[in-house]
Motif scaffolding. Sequence first.
Motif, PDB file in Angstrom:
ATOM      1  N   PRO A   4       0.828  -1.208   0.000  1.00  0.00           N
ATOM      2  CA  PRO A   4       0.000   0.000   0.000  1.00  0.00           C
ATOM      3  C   PRO A   4       0.863   1.260   0.000  1.00  0.00           C
ATOM      4  CG  PRO A   4      -0.788  -1.578   1.627  1.00  0.00           C
ATOM      5  CD  PRO A   4       0.541  -2.086   1.141  1.00  0.00           C
ATOM      6  N   VAL A   5       0.329   2.318  -0.582  1.00  0.00           N
ATOM      7  CA  VAL A   5       1.002   3.617  -0.628  1.00  0.00           C
ATOM      8  C   VAL A   5       0.140   4.608   0.141  1.00  0.00           C
ATOM      9  CG1 VAL A   5       1.864   5.477  -2.094  1.00  0.00           C
ATOM     10  CG2 VAL A   5       2.068   3.095  -2.854  1.00  0.00           C
ATOM     11  N   PHE A   6       0.761   5.274   1.105  1.00  0.00           N
ATOM     12  CA  PHE A   6       0.042   6.183   1.990  1.00  0.00           C
ATOM     13  C   PHE A   6       0.522   7.613   1.754  1.00  0.00           C
ATOM     14  CE2 PHE A   6      -0.576   7.735   6.557  1.00  0.00           C
ATOM     15  CZ  PHE A   6      -1.916   8.034   6.353  1.00  0.00           C
ATOM     16  N   TYR A   7      -0.374   8.456   1.276  1.00  0.00           N
ATOM     17  CA  TYR A   7      -0.079   9.866   1.053  1.00  0.00           C
ATOM     18  C   TYR A   7      -0.458  10.616   2.328  1.00  0.00           C
ATOM     19  CZ  TYR A   7       0.256   8.527  -3.856  1.00  0.00           C
ATOM     20  OH  TYR A   7       0.608   7.917  -5.042  1.00  0.00           O
ATOM     21  N   GLU A   8       0.509  11.325   2.890  1.00  0.00           N
ATOM     22  CA  GLU A   8       0.292  11.891   4.219  1.00  0.00           C
ATOM     23  C   GLU A   8       1.151  13.136   4.431  1.00  0.00           C
ATOM     24  OE1 GLU A   8       2.014   9.818   7.538  1.00  0.00           O
ATOM     25  OE2 GLU A   8       3.360   8.649   6.254  1.00  0.00           O
ATOM     26  N   TYR A   9       0.846  13.822   5.508  1.00  0.00           N
ATOM     27  CA  TYR A   9       1.699  14.900   6.005  1.00  0.00           C
ATOM     28  C   TYR A   9       1.977  14.591   7.461  1.00  0.00           C
ATOM     29  CZ  TYR A   9       3.329  19.601   7.236  1.00  0.00           C
ATOM     30  OH  TYR A   9       4.085  20.669   7.672  1.00  0.00           O
ATOM     31  N   TRP A  10       3.197  14.763   7.892  1.00  0.00           N
ATOM     32  CA  TRP A  10       3.627  14.260   9.190  1.00  0.00           C
ATOM     33  C   TRP A  10       2.811  14.819  10.364  1.00  0.00           C
ATOM     34  CZ3 TRP A  10       6.410  17.230  13.009  1.00  0.00           C
ATOM     35  CH2 TRP A  10       6.642  18.565  12.638  1.00  0.00           C
ATOM     36  N   ARG A  11       2.341  16.065  10.248  1.00  0.00           N
ATOM     37  CA  ARG A  11       1.643  16.674  11.370  1.00  0.00           C
ATOM     38  C   ARG A  11       0.130  16.699  11.180  1.00  0.00           C
ATOM     39  NH1 ARG A  11       4.348  22.039  13.660  1.00  0.00           N
ATOM     40  NH2 ARG A  11       5.515  20.664  15.065  1.00  0.00           N
ATOM     41  N   SER A  12      -0.371  16.213  10.086  1.00  0.00           N
ATOM     42  CA  SER A  12      -1.812  16.141   9.868  1.00  0.00           C
ATOM     43  C   SER A  12      -2.433  15.161  10.858  1.00  0.00           C
ATOM     44  CB  SER A  12      -2.106  15.678   8.432  1.00  0.00           C
ATOM     45  OG  SER A  12      -3.412  15.179   8.325  1.00  0.00           O
ATOM     46  N   SER A  13      -3.423  15.639  11.630  1.00  0.00           N
ATOM     47  CA  SER A  13      -4.028  14.733  12.604  1.00  0.00           C
ATOM     48  C   SER A  13      -4.864  13.652  11.921  1.00  0.00           C
ATOM     49  CB  SER A  13      -4.874  15.513  13.617  1.00  0.00           C
ATOM     50  OG  SER A  13      -5.874  16.257  12.992  1.00  0.00           O
ATOM     51  N   ALA A  14      -5.452  13.969  10.759  1.00  0.00           N
ATOM     52  CA  ALA A  14      -6.205  12.945  10.024  1.00  0.00           C
ATOM     53  C   ALA A  14      -5.270  11.851   9.527  1.00  0.00           C
ATOM     54  CB  ALA A  14      -6.965  13.578   8.867  1.00  0.00           C
ATOM     55  N   ALA A  15      -4.109  12.246   9.016  1.00  0.00           N
ATOM     56  CA  ALA A  15      -3.116  11.254   8.594  1.00  0.00           C
ATOM     57  C   ALA A  15      -2.568  10.479   9.789  1.00  0.00           C
ATOM     58  CB  ALA A  15      -1.982  11.941   7.841  1.00  0.00           C
ATOM     59  N   TYR A  16      -2.372  11.162  10.905  1.00  0.00           N
ATOM     60  CA  TYR A  16      -1.901  10.530  12.137  1.00  0.00           C
ATOM     61  C   TYR A  16      -2.852   9.405  12.544  1.00  0.00           C
ATOM     62  CZ  TYR A  16      -0.017  10.884  17.042  1.00  0.00           C
ATOM     63  OH  TYR A  16       0.553  10.672  18.276  1.00  0.00           O
ATOM     64  N   ARG A  17      -4.170   9.659  12.446  1.00  0.00           N
ATOM     65  CA  ARG A  17      -5.145   8.618  12.783  1.00  0.00           C
ATOM     66  C   ARG A  17      -4.927   7.362  11.946  1.00  0.00           C
ATOM     67  NH1 ARG A  17      -9.748  12.646  11.223  1.00  0.00           N
ATOM     68  NH2 ARG A  17      -9.425  14.219  12.839  1.00  0.00           N
ATOM     69  N   VAL A  18      -4.790   7.556  10.645  1.00  0.00           N
ATOM     70  CA  VAL A  18      -4.648   6.410   9.755  1.00  0.00           C
ATOM     71  C   VAL A  18      -3.320   5.711   9.988  1.00  0.00           C
ATOM     72  CG1 VAL A  18      -4.570   5.649   7.354  1.00  0.00           C
ATOM     73  CG2 VAL A  18      -6.220   7.404   8.054  1.00  0.00           C
ATOM     74  N   ARG A  19      -2.268   6.490  10.257  1.00  0.00           N
ATOM     75  CA  ARG A  19      -0.970   5.868  10.580  1.00  0.00           C
ATOM     76  C   ARG A  19      -1.113   4.933  11.770  1.00  0.00           C
ATOM     77  NH1 ARG A  19       1.618  10.790   9.891  1.00  0.00           N
ATOM     78  NH2 ARG A  19       1.770  11.125  12.126  1.00  0.00           N
ATOM     79  N   ILE A  20      -1.812   5.400  12.808  1.00  0.00           N
ATOM     80  CA  ILE A  20      -2.014   4.547  13.982  1.00  0.00           C
ATOM     81  C   ILE A  20      -2.706   3.250  13.583  1.00  0.00           C
ATOM     82  CG2 ILE A  20      -3.220   4.319  16.180  1.00  0.00           C
ATOM     83  CD1 ILE A  20      -2.910   7.383  16.515  1.00  0.00           C
ATOM     84  N   ALA A  21      -3.778   3.367  12.811  1.00  0.00           N
ATOM     85  CA  ALA A  21      -4.517   2.162  12.407  1.00  0.00           C
ATOM     86  C   ALA A  21      -3.641   1.226  11.595  1.00  0.00           C
ATOM     87  CB  ALA A  21      -5.756   2.560  11.614  1.00  0.00           C
ATOM     88  N   LEU A  22      -2.883   1.756  10.654  1.00  0.00           N
ATOM     89  CA  LEU A  22      -1.989   0.927   9.839  1.00  0.00           C
ATOM     90  C   LEU A  22      -0.989   0.181  10.715  1.00  0.00           C
ATOM     91  CD1 LEU A  22      -1.340   3.433   6.920  1.00  0.00           C
ATOM     92  CD2 LEU A  22      -2.343   1.163   6.635  1.00  0.00           C
ATOM     93  N   LYS A  23      -0.441   0.885  11.694  1.00  0.00           N
ATOM     94  CA  LYS A  23       0.593   0.273  12.529  1.00  0.00           C
ATOM     95  C   LYS A  23      -0.010  -0.715  13.527  1.00  0.00           C
ATOM     96  CE  LYS A  23       3.836   4.034  11.744  1.00  0.00           C
ATOM     97  NZ  LYS A  23       4.754   3.224  10.923  1.00  0.00           N
ATOM     98  N   LEU A  24      -1.192  -0.413  14.054  1.00  0.00           N
ATOM     99  CA  LEU A  24      -1.856  -1.382  14.930  1.00  0.00           C
ATOM    100  C   LEU A  24      -2.199  -2.662  14.180  1.00  0.00           C
ATOM    101  CD1 LEU A  24      -4.309   0.884  16.981  1.00  0.00           C
ATOM    102  CD2 LEU A  24      -2.273  -0.283  17.853  1.00  0.00           C
ATOM    103  N   LYS A  25      -2.564  -2.507  12.911  1.00  0.00           N
ATOM    104  CA  LYS A  25      -2.920  -3.669  12.092  1.00  0.00           C
ATOM    105  C   LYS A  25      -1.699  -4.397  11.536  1.00  0.00           C
ATOM    106  CE  LYS A  25      -7.472  -3.050  12.063  1.00  0.00           C
ATOM    107  NZ  LYS A  25      -8.443  -4.056  12.545  1.00  0.00           N
ATOM    108  N   GLY A  26      -0.517  -3.781  11.684  1.00  0.00           N
ATOM    109  CA  GLY A  26       0.694  -4.404  11.171  1.00  0.00           C
ATOM    110  C   GLY A  26       0.797  -4.375   9.658  1.00  0.00           C
ATOM    111  N   VAL A  27       0.202  -3.361   9.019  1.00  0.00           N
ATOM    112  CA  VAL A  27       0.229  -3.249   7.558  1.00  0.00           C
ATOM    113  C   VAL A  27       1.506  -2.536   7.123  1.00  0.00           C
ATOM    114  CG1 VAL A  27      -0.950  -2.332   5.528  1.00  0.00           C
ATOM    115  CG2 VAL A  27      -2.289  -3.172   7.477  1.00  0.00           C
TER     116      VAL A  27
END
Length: 213
Positions: A4-27
């Motif tokens: 998967p490719v994740f388009y994000e900005y390091w300080r975006s809280s919306a992106a931060y949410r998805v990062r957490i989910a990706l990492k909790l899921k081990g993706v």
Amino acid sequence: MSRPVFYEYWRSSAAYRVRIALKLKGVDYESRPVDLREGEQRSSNFLAMNPQGLVPMLEIDGHRLTQSLAIIGYLDARFPNQPLIPASAAERALVVAMAMIVACDIHPLNNLRVLQYLKNELGHSQDEADAWYRHWISEGLAALEAMARPSAGKFLFGDAPTGADVCLVPQLYNARRFNVPLDDYPTLLRAEENANKLDGFAAAHPDRQQVPA
């Protein structure tokens, strides 16, 4: 499955949410930063992929997914390990409602484009924009504290993290950046403290991401 490719900005809280989910899921995913300060989200190339011109966006399974809660819902269905949304209809509704207090009622009033519009187009001062931010986040967090308290354990709902915590932690990170007092929200602070002890939350923290030069 291709990576998967994740388009994000390091300080975006919306992106931060998805990062957490990706990492909790081990993706395992590839991060492609979109520099909001430079307006890269409004470039023709990015708008061709995401007409709304916002982050986050996730390319996965042949799909381009936008909107953080929609992405988190997809990840929860696609990767059932570490479930973030309860199966019970009533419990699901409660967790989603708590997540939406953050993602729909607090964050949209306080994100970068709104604060910039207040200052640039409407002529408000930085102090006035900061007061706007503090008002809406304090109102939303007070409601979330009251809603979470009856069913909270170590986290906002019971003793395992859910999508509500995934939304909470980035919002509290932003609240501290704007010097919003948080002492009135002990339930939220307990959930945040326990969440940040987990590797998935810790690895998603903005300070551990690639920051554009």
